[in-house]
Scaffold this active site. Structure first.
Site, mmCIF file in Angstrom:
data_model
loop_
_atom_site.group_PDB
_atom_site.id
_atom_site.type_symbol
_atom_site.label_atom_id
_atom_site.label_comp_id
_atom_site.label_asym_id
_atom_site.label_seq_id
_atom_site.Cartn_x
_atom_site.Cartn_y
_atom_site.Cartn_z
ATOM 1 N N ARG A 85 -1.589 -3.657 -6.864
ATOM 2 C CA ARG A 85 -2.685 -3.991 -5.967
ATOM 3 C C ARG A 85 -3.062 -2.752 -5.159
ATOM 4 N NH1 ARG A 85 -0.186 -9.436 -3.106
ATOM 5 N NH2 ARG A 85 -0.016 -10.743 -4.985
ATOM 6 N N ASP A 109 -5.124 -2.102 -1.410
ATOM 7 C CA ASP A 109 -5.666 -2.815 -0.255
ATOM 8 C C ASP A 109 -7.169 -2.590 -0.119
ATOM 9 O OD1 ASP A 109 -3.100 -3.667 0.414
ATOM 10 O OD2 ASP A 109 -2.746 -1.957 1.750
ATOM 11 N N TYR A 117 0.425 8.060 -5.749
ATOM 12 C CA TYR A 117 -0.667 7.962 -4.786
ATOM 13 C C TYR A 117 -0.855 9.312 -4.097
ATOM 14 C CZ TYR A 117 -0.850 2.812 -4.806
ATOM 15 O OH TYR A 117 -1.016 1.491 -5.159
ATOM 16 N N ARG A 157 0.522 3.645 3.179
ATOM 17 C CA ARG A 157 -0.182 3.809 4.457
ATOM 18 C C ARG A 157 0.783 3.711 5.627
ATOM 19 N NH1 ARG A 157 -4.680 -0.510 4.397
ATOM 20 N NH2 ARG A 157 -5.113 0.380 6.467
#
Length: 251
Positions: free
Chosen positions: A50, A52, A111, A197
Site C-alpha cells: 500500500r 498512503d 523507498y 514517513r
C-alpha cells in the site's frame, strides 16, 4: 486462469492511496476500471503493498488473473495508457506462474524520500520543501545504521492495522546529498503502514538535535508509536523499486 504482473507508476497527489477506499478515489480503482473495460472482464488487482494518500510510486507492481491468455500485452499497455489519467502510467504487463504473488513473492522494496530548500515548480509534488541548514545529516546517517540492528519496528507503525507481525528486515538506510537537497533511501523485505514517513519524521528530530542516538534506540525498543516523531509529509515519499525472484516469470 492466467496470471500477470502489471508494472506501473503514479503521482499520488490526487489519490487516497493505492488501495481501494470507501471514501475516496484510489489508484487501484482507476486502473481496475480501465482494465475491466479494455479486457471485457472483471479485473481485480492485488498490489505489492500500500501507499498512503499523497505518496507516489515510480514502480508499483500488482497481479491479476484472466481466463484467456493476453495475446499482446504491449497492445494492452498502450490502450491503458491512452485511457488512464495523466498521473498514472503503465510500464509493462508480464506473464508469471499461476501461484506468483505480487505481495508475498517480493524479495525487497525500496523507498526514497526527497527534501530540498529550493522551490521547484516542476517537482513541487515530489519533494518535501523545508529548511535544511539546521539538520545534521551525519548524525541522521549514524541513526540509519542503528535501524539495521533491529527487526521490530512497532514504534514506526500506524496504530490499529491488520498486520500479524511488525517484523521487518532493513537492508539499506541512508541519506545522500543530491543537487538540490538530500534523499533518504531505505530498502527492506517489507514495510509497515506509515513506517517510512514515521522514520523520516523521527530522523528530522534527531537531525535538529531534539533527540540523541541513545534516544533513537530507546524509541525503537519502546515498541510504542507515541514515542516516535511526527510522520514526515507524504509528498516527499516515493516507492521506487520492488524486486522479485526471476523464476516466477514465464518466458
Amino acid at each position: 486462469m492466467n496470471r500477470y504482473f502489471i508494472y506501473l507508476s503514479y503521482n499520488g497527489t490526487r489519490y487516497c492511496g493505492w488501495q481501494r477506499q470507501p471514501n475516496g478515489m484510489s489508484v487501484q480503482q482507476i486502473i481496475e476500471e480501465a482494465m475491466t473495460t479494455i479486457l471485457r472482464c472483471e479485473i481485480a488487482l492485488l498490489g505489492a503493498g500500500r501507499t498512503d494518500a499523497g505518496v507516489h510510486a515510480r514502480t508499483m507492481v500488482a497481479h491479476f488473473d484472466v481466463k484467456e491468455a493476453i495475446a499482446s500485452p504491449e497492445h494492452i499497455v498502450d490502450k491503458l495508457n491512452r485511457m488512464l489519467p495523466h498521473d498514472i502510467a503503465i510500464d509493462k504487463i508480464m506473464r508469471v506462474g499461476d501461484d506468483a504473488h505480487a505481495r508475498f513473492d517480493a524479495l525487497s522494496r525500496t523507498y526514497m524520500y526527497f527534501v530540498s530548500e529550493r522551490k521547484n515548480p516542476f517537482a513541487y509534488e515530489w519533494i518535501c520543501r523545508m529548511s535544511l541548514h539546521n539538520l545534521d545529516f551525519e548524525a541522521m546517517n549514524e541513526a540509519c545504521n542503528v535501524l539495521k540492528e533491529y527487526v521490530d519496528f512497532t514504534s514506526f507503525s500506524k496504530l490499529h492495522t491488520d498486520v500479524k507481525t511488525n517484523i521487518c528486515r532493513i537492508h539499506t538506510a541512508r541519506w545522500d546529498k543530491i543537487e538540490d537537497g538530500w534523499v533518504f533511501k531505505i530498502s527492506a523485505d517489507r514495510f509497515l503502514r506509515n513506517m517510512v514517513r514515521a522514520i523520516v519524521g523521527t530522523l528530522f528530530e534527531l537531525g535538529k538535535g531534539k533527540i540523541t542516538i541513545a534516544d533513537f534506540r530507546r524509541i525503537i525498543e519502546a515498541k510504542d508509536r507515541c514515542k516516535a516523531g511526527t510522520s514526515a509529509p507524504a509528498e516527499g515519499l516515493a516507492l521506487v523499486e520492488i524486486e522479485y525472484p526471476s523464476n516466477i516469470f514465464v518466458t
